[in-house]
Design a protein around this motif. Sequence first.
Motif, short mmCIF file in Angstrom:
data_model
loop_
_atom_site.label_atom_id
_atom_site.label_comp_id
_atom_site.label_asym_id
_atom_site.label_seq_id
_atom_site.Cartn_x
_atom_site.Cartn_y
_atom_site.Cartn_z
N ALA A 50 -6.49 -22.69 -29.48
CA ALA A 50 -6.80 -23.17 -29.72
C ALA A 50 -6.85 -23.91 -30.82
O ALA A 50 -7.45 -24.30 -31.47
CB ALA A 50 -7.24 -21.23 -30.18
N GLY A 51 -5.86 -23.99 -31.70
CA GLY A 51 -4.78 -24.92 -32.62
C GLY A 51 -4.79 -26.37 -31.62
O GLY A 51 -5.17 -27.40 -32.12
N ILE A 52 -4.53 -26.21 -30.27
CA ILE A 52 -4.44 -27.64 -29.20
C ILE A 52 -5.69 -27.99 -29.86
O ILE A 52 -5.77 -29.11 -29.85
CB ILE A 52 -3.52 -27.36 -28.79
N PHE A 53 -6.73 -27.64 -29.19
CA PHE A 53 -8.09 -28.21 -28.89
C PHE A 53 -8.58 -28.22 -30.85
O PHE A 53 -9.43 -29.37 -30.01
CB PHE A 53 -9.03 -26.62 -28.18
N ILE A 64 -9.50 -32.07 -29.54
CA ILE A 64 -11.09 -32.69 -29.74
C ILE A 64 -12.01 -32.48 -31.19
O ILE A 64 -12.13 -33.76 -31.14
CB ILE A 64 -12.09 -31.23 -29.15
N GLY A 65 -10.74 -32.74 -32.06
CA GLY A 65 -11.54 -32.64 -33.59
C GLY A 65 -13.04 -32.59 -34.35
O GLY A 65 -13.56 -33.45 -34.30
N ARG A 66 -13.65 -32.03 -33.63
CA ARG A 66 -15.02 -31.53 -33.93
C ARG A 66 -15.07 -30.92 -34.48
O ARG A 66 -14.66 -28.86 -35.38
CB ARG A 66 -15.67 -30.56 -32.72
N LEU A 67 -15.61 -31.10 -35.97
CA LEU A 67 -16.14 -30.24 -37.23
C LEU A 67 -16.99 -28.77 -37.23
O LEU A 67 -16.98 -28.76 -36.34
CB LEU A 67 -16.94 -30.92 -37.89
N ARG A 68 -15.86 -28.30 -38.16
CA ARG A 68 -16.97 -26.86 -38.35
C ARG A 68 -18.13 -26.92 -38.98
O ARG A 68 -18.96 -28.62 -39.46
CB ARG A 68 -16.63 -25.39 -39.07
N PRO A 69 -19.42 -26.67 -38.18
CA PRO A 69 -20.65 -26.61 -39.34
C PRO A 69 -20.70 -26.69 -40.67
O PRO A 69 -21.84 -27.53 -40.80
CB PRO A 69 -20.88 -25.47 -38.93
N CYS A 70 -19.99 -25.87 -41.39
CA CYS A 70 -19.94 -26.03 -42.71
C CYS A 70 -19.13 -27.67 -43.31
O CYS A 70 -19.65 -27.98 -44.51
CB CYS A 70 -18.81 -25.01 -42.98
N HIS A 71 -18.29 -28.05 -42.31
CA HIS A 71 -17.64 -29.28 -42.58
C HIS A 71 -19.11 -30.49 -42.23
O HIS A 71 -18.21 -31.54 -42.33
CB HIS A 71 -16.27 -29.49 -42.41
N GLN A 75 -10.95 -27.70 -41.21
CA GLN A 75 -11.67 -29.06 -40.87
C GLN A 75 -12.69 -28.54 -39.75
O GLN A 75 -13.15 -28.76 -39.43
CB GLN A 75 -11.21 -30.34 -40.67
N TYR A 76 -11.39 -28.39 -38.66
CA TYR A 76 -12.30 -28.57 -36.99
C TYR A 76 -12.04 -26.97 -36.31
O TYR A 76 -11.82 -25.98 -37.07
CB TYR A 76 -10.88 -28.93 -35.93
N GLY A 77 -13.14 -26.78 -35.82
CA GLY A 77 -13.67 -25.43 -35.38
C GLY A 77 -13.47 -25.21 -33.64
O GLY A 77 -14.07 -24.48 -33.38
N ASP A 137 -18.63 -23.26 -29.71
CA ASP A 137 -17.01 -22.82 -29.75
C ASP A 137 -16.69 -21.27 -29.45
O ASP A 137 -15.64 -20.70 -29.35
CB ASP A 137 -17.26 -23.40 -31.14
N VAL A 138 -17.98 -20.91 -30.06
CA VAL A 138 -17.58 -19.12 -29.51
C VAL A 138 -17.35 -18.60 -28.62
O VAL A 138 -16.59 -18.37 -27.63
CB VAL A 138 -18.59 -18.43 -30.50
N LEU A 139 -18.34 -20.06 -27.67
CA LEU A 139 -18.50 -19.74 -25.95
C LEU A 139 -17.25 -19.83 -25.26
O LEU A 139 -16.61 -19.59 -24.26
CB LEU A 139 -19.97 -20.23 -25.51
N MET A 140 -16.82 -20.67 -25.61
CA MET A 140 -15.79 -21.55 -24.97
C MET A 140 -14.65 -20.54 -25.42
O MET A 140 -13.63 -19.84 -24.38
CB MET A 140 -15.28 -23.05 -25.54
#
Length: 195
Positions: free
Chosen positions: A74-77, A81-88, A104-106, A158-161
């Motif tokens: 999860a940390g590597i992804f 990938i660097g997709r921002l969390r919704p809250c960011h 930052q990333y989710g 994010d949750v599905l993956m």
Amino acid sequence: MQEIIQKDQSIFLFLNNMGSESFDQLWLMISATWIWIPLYVIFLYLLFKNFKLRNIVFILIFIALGVTVSDQLAGIFKTGIGRLRPCHDPALTGIMRSVQCGGQYGFYSSHAANTFFIATFMTLLLNKKYRFFPYILFSWAIIVSYSRIYLGVHFPLDVLMGALMGFFTGGFFATLALKVIHKQNRSNSTTSVLE
């Protein structure tokens, strides 16, 4: 890809905005690890009830390895990938409910990965003894995973993956654990016969 991301954001906003302040504390508790300690104690009890002590040691080692692998992936992804969390995500400021925020990333959700890992692992180990068990385990995993969307920490993808990664790593480590247990039991029965 842009269409998928937009659809993901739309589903997120729909699910996230269904929440209300009166339920926020409940979902914060559901998302917390400590609240589930009694459930983990039940898991441990069921393992002790159905497996020999030596086998339980192997099972716990495989659970620890699996959760570590799941977290590390999860940390590597997340950084890769660097997709921002919704809250960011600046595009969602003011149109979403942010109850909690994280790094930052989710992509992808560690909560979803870990709960689906445990649900899959325990199902494969105990399904034959307790037919109802998978329904309880996967309901738990889905509720915890949904809490991450409710709180504004993860998008549905994010949750599905995370759920898929947890499912596959859980299956992989449970298969390894069962092979070790069967090998151990076979060698013990062979030793008993020889004695």
